[in-house]
Design a protein around this motif. Structure first.
Motif, PDB file in Angstrom:
ATOM      1  N   ASP A 293      -7.799   4.439   1.800  1.00 58.45           N
ATOM      2  CA  ASP A 293      -7.609   3.653   3.021  1.00 58.45           C
ATOM      3  C   ASP A 293      -8.855   2.860   3.378  1.00 58.45           C
ATOM      4  OD1 ASP A 293      -5.082   4.659   3.159  1.00 58.45           O
ATOM      5  OD2 ASP A 293      -5.536   6.170   4.675  1.00 58.45           O
TER       6      ASP A 293
ATOM      7  N   ARG B 159       0.831  -1.206   0.000  1.00 53.27           N
ATOM      8  CA  ARG B 159       0.000   0.000   0.000  1.00 53.27           C
ATOM      9  C   ARG B 159       0.867   1.258   0.000  1.00 53.27           C
ATOM     10  NH1 ARG B 159      -2.565   3.697   3.260  1.00 53.27           N
ATOM     11  NH2 ARG B 159      -1.341   3.049   5.057  1.00 53.27           N
TER      12      ARG B 159
ATOM     13  N   ARG C 177      -6.650  -1.018  13.151  1.00 56.53           N
ATOM     14  CA  ARG C 177      -6.150  -1.202  11.784  1.00 56.53           C
ATOM     15  C   ARG C 177      -5.007  -2.203  11.736  1.00 56.53           C
ATOM     16  NH1 ARG C 177      -6.112   5.026   9.431  1.00 56.53           N
ATOM     17  NH2 ARG C 177      -8.321   5.475   9.871  1.00 56.53           N
TER      18      ARG C 177
END
Length: 590
Positions: A264, A246, A305
């Motif tokens: 995101d 990412r 996360r």
């Protein structure tokens, strides 16, 4: 390949040339044997070179089969030694495309095209090229190629085997998926990770990562593992690799002319969906054999996360499992419509007419956000300040109820530490996550409202030490609230969806640094004409607590309350509750 199939055994004595027609029949029979052998074999990635030699023999035959007529030139050009490996791979792919055009699924042409694609990947091992090979196999199976945007790619497990189809897909796709994952792992350790990769290469590696964890029964390194072990492997190895890819996509998207990368929110939703999909590949039905959609109704947010750190203690492990839901997308409260906000405003004005200025300030902010199209329910941290008995605590609770958010009430009077918010360490009998993390996990929501009652009375462990007030600095600030560290979970929690509402009798007991982060609203004392409304609210609260209908209890006029001698809501509450209790006793006597 044996000489009997190829027909290349050399005679020791030179014989006269046979008639032309007989030779044609013999060559055609040998060619049919070659094609039958080509169609019947299961060509894996490791045998691509042998398959290419086999195909070259068929293509250079004096009477090649008709499907080779269109791709023969490209194939012979690819075999030329003067070309670079990249150019040869392009010619092999071109020949494969021409060969497979119009061919049936179980024809030898599909087998030959698959061999050419596999050999092209051996010359050009870019992630993009490996993804093209996987999609080519899917087309050969009669399926739509899986898009790189598919959240959970699934293997078509329930398709009936037929000829090359199953063998080709099983052998080639699994190898390419594993090779893509290994290539991404190797690039992490490079001096400049993913420096030569394109955005499609990164997308292909992310696709392979999702495909592996959703379908394979092994860890990323190929070791056989149970479902829980594979989930742990995803947390400890898969997610860090995902994050590295990412970040590489973000760096690449910043360059001029590059395509934008995914946001995101997509990564958070998809990571959670992959984690939940681990171990469910065998139960996939034919309808969802190639893709399992991610539930995306309404906005969502992942609280944790990064994966929650594992633990060895049984008690702690049970507590962690109850909070694993924080690793999944949870719904975020949306902004109510204008009509709903205005209705809530009117109801609260009827209950708190003396707090009209406070309610106007709160709802003007909410209505303004709704007018400009704000998607999420949010408001700045708000501090209600007023003299004891002005009704600010009840106003805060009623405001939270009208907003429809899960509520956490924290009475800070005399509090000395912040364990209720940050959690306590593992290994102790009292070890547990913070109350806010537990609330979100039990309510399955990414949004909540926290009422900090008597904030000015929160005491630190030492004199002049703000204690919990200092800890609140990082929670009411949006940037630091997105990375709040929970001591027990050992990971960062995103609390940006939490609203903060505090009460205090005076501003002098609040640390200046914390005070600057709050919107301060002054709550006035009720006026004499407002005390009847306060008494009516007390009766409604008592009816709810007692579990009876409001009409069962007497009205304010029946209680003969001395409202002319009362000056605060607290006094009215005490007088009203006493009068209701006396009325109930008298009712029992009669």
């Amino acid at each position: 390949m044996d000489t009997e199939v190829l027909g290349e055994a050399a005679p020791t004595v030179r014989s006269p040339r046979p008639p032309r027609s007989s030779t044609g029949r013999t060559d055609r029979g040998r060619l049919e044997k070659l094609l039958k052998e080509l169609r019947g074999r299961h060509w894996g990635f490791g045998s691509a070179a042998a398959g290419l030699a086999f195909l070259e023999l068929v293509a250079t035959h004096s009477s090649p089969p008709a499907p080779l007529n269109h791709s023969r030139d490209a194939l012979m050009m690819a075999l030329a030694p003067r070309l670079t490996a990249r150019h040869r791979a392009d010619q092999f792919r071109r020949a494969a495309t021409l060969l497979a055009r119009g061919a049936s699924r179980d024809s030898w042409a599909q087998a030959a095209a698959l061999i050419l694609r596999a050999h092209a990947v051996s010359l050009d091992a870019r992630p993009e090229a490996r993804l093209e090979l996987i999609q080519f196999c899917e087309r050969a199976m009669g399926l739509e190629p899986t898009s790189v945007d598919t959240a959970i790619p699934r293997v078509a497990l329930l398709l009936k085997p037929s000829g090359l189809t199953v063998a080709g897909f099983k052998d080639l796709a699994v190898v390419q998926i594993h090779a893509l994952c290994m290539a991404a792992l190797q690039e992490v350790c490079a001096r400049r990770p993913y420096a030569g990769w394109s955005m499609l290469d990164i997308d292909a590696a992310l696709f392979a990562l999702r495909h592996h964890y959703a379908n394979a029964e092994t860890t990323l390194c190929g070791e056989a593992a149970t479902v829980s072990q594979r989930q742990e492997d995803f947390r400890t190895l898969g997610l860090p690799l995902w994050e590295a890819l990412r970040q590489a996509a973000i760096r690449l998207a910043a360059k001029p002319g590059c395509a934008p990368c995914r946001d995101d929110a997509w990564h958070q939703r998809t990571q959670a969906a992959v984690f939940l999909a681990i171990g469910t590949a065998k139960s996939a039905t034919k309808a969802d054999a190639m893709a399992v959609p991610v539930q995306t109704e309404g906005p969502t947010r992942i609280i944790c996360r990064r994966p929650i750190a594992p633990c060895a203690e049984r008690i702690d492990r049970e507590e962690l499992e109850r909070h694993r839901v924080l690793e999944c997308p949870l719904p975020v409260a949306t902004m109510p419509r204008r009509a709903a906000l205005e209705a809530a405003h009117r109801r609260l004005l009827l209950e708190f007419p003396w707090a009209e200025d406070v309610l106007d300030a709160v709802f003007d902010d909410l209505l303004g956000r709704a007018a400009v199209g704000s998607a999420f329910l949010a408001m700045p941290p708000t501090l209600l300040v007023g003299r004891p008995g002005c009704g600010k605590s009840r106003l805060a609770r009623r405001l939270a109820d009208e907003l429809g958010l899960p509520r956490l009430d924290l009475c800070l009077g005399g509090s000395a530490d912040a364990k209720m918010l940050c959690g306590t360490s593992r290994g102790w009998s009292s070890g547990r996550p913070g109350d806010l993390a537990t609330l979100l996990a039990t309510q399955l929501s990414a949004s909540a409202i926290v009422i900090l009652d008597e904030l000015d009375k929160a005491q630190g462990p030492l004199r002049n030490d703000p204690g919990i007030q200092a800890y609140l600095l990082g929670l009411v600030e949006p940037e630091t609230a997105a990375r709040h560290h929970d001591v027990f979970l050992k990971t960062e929690c995103d609390f940006t969806g939490v609203l903060w509402l505090a009460t205090a009798n005076a501003l002098s007991g609040i640390a200046p640094a914390l005070l600057t982060r709050f919107r301060v609203l002054m709550v006035r004392q009720p006026r004499p004409q407002d005390l009847v409304v306060v008494a009516r609210n007390v009766i409604e609260d008592m009816a709810e607590r007692w579990g009876v209908d409001r009409q069962v209890l007497p009205g304010v006029e029946e209680l003969d309350l001395p409202l002319d001698r009362l000056t605060s809501t607290r006094q009215v509450r005490q007088a009203t509750e006493g009068a209701i209790a006396h009325w109930a006793r008298e009712l029992q006597r009669h």
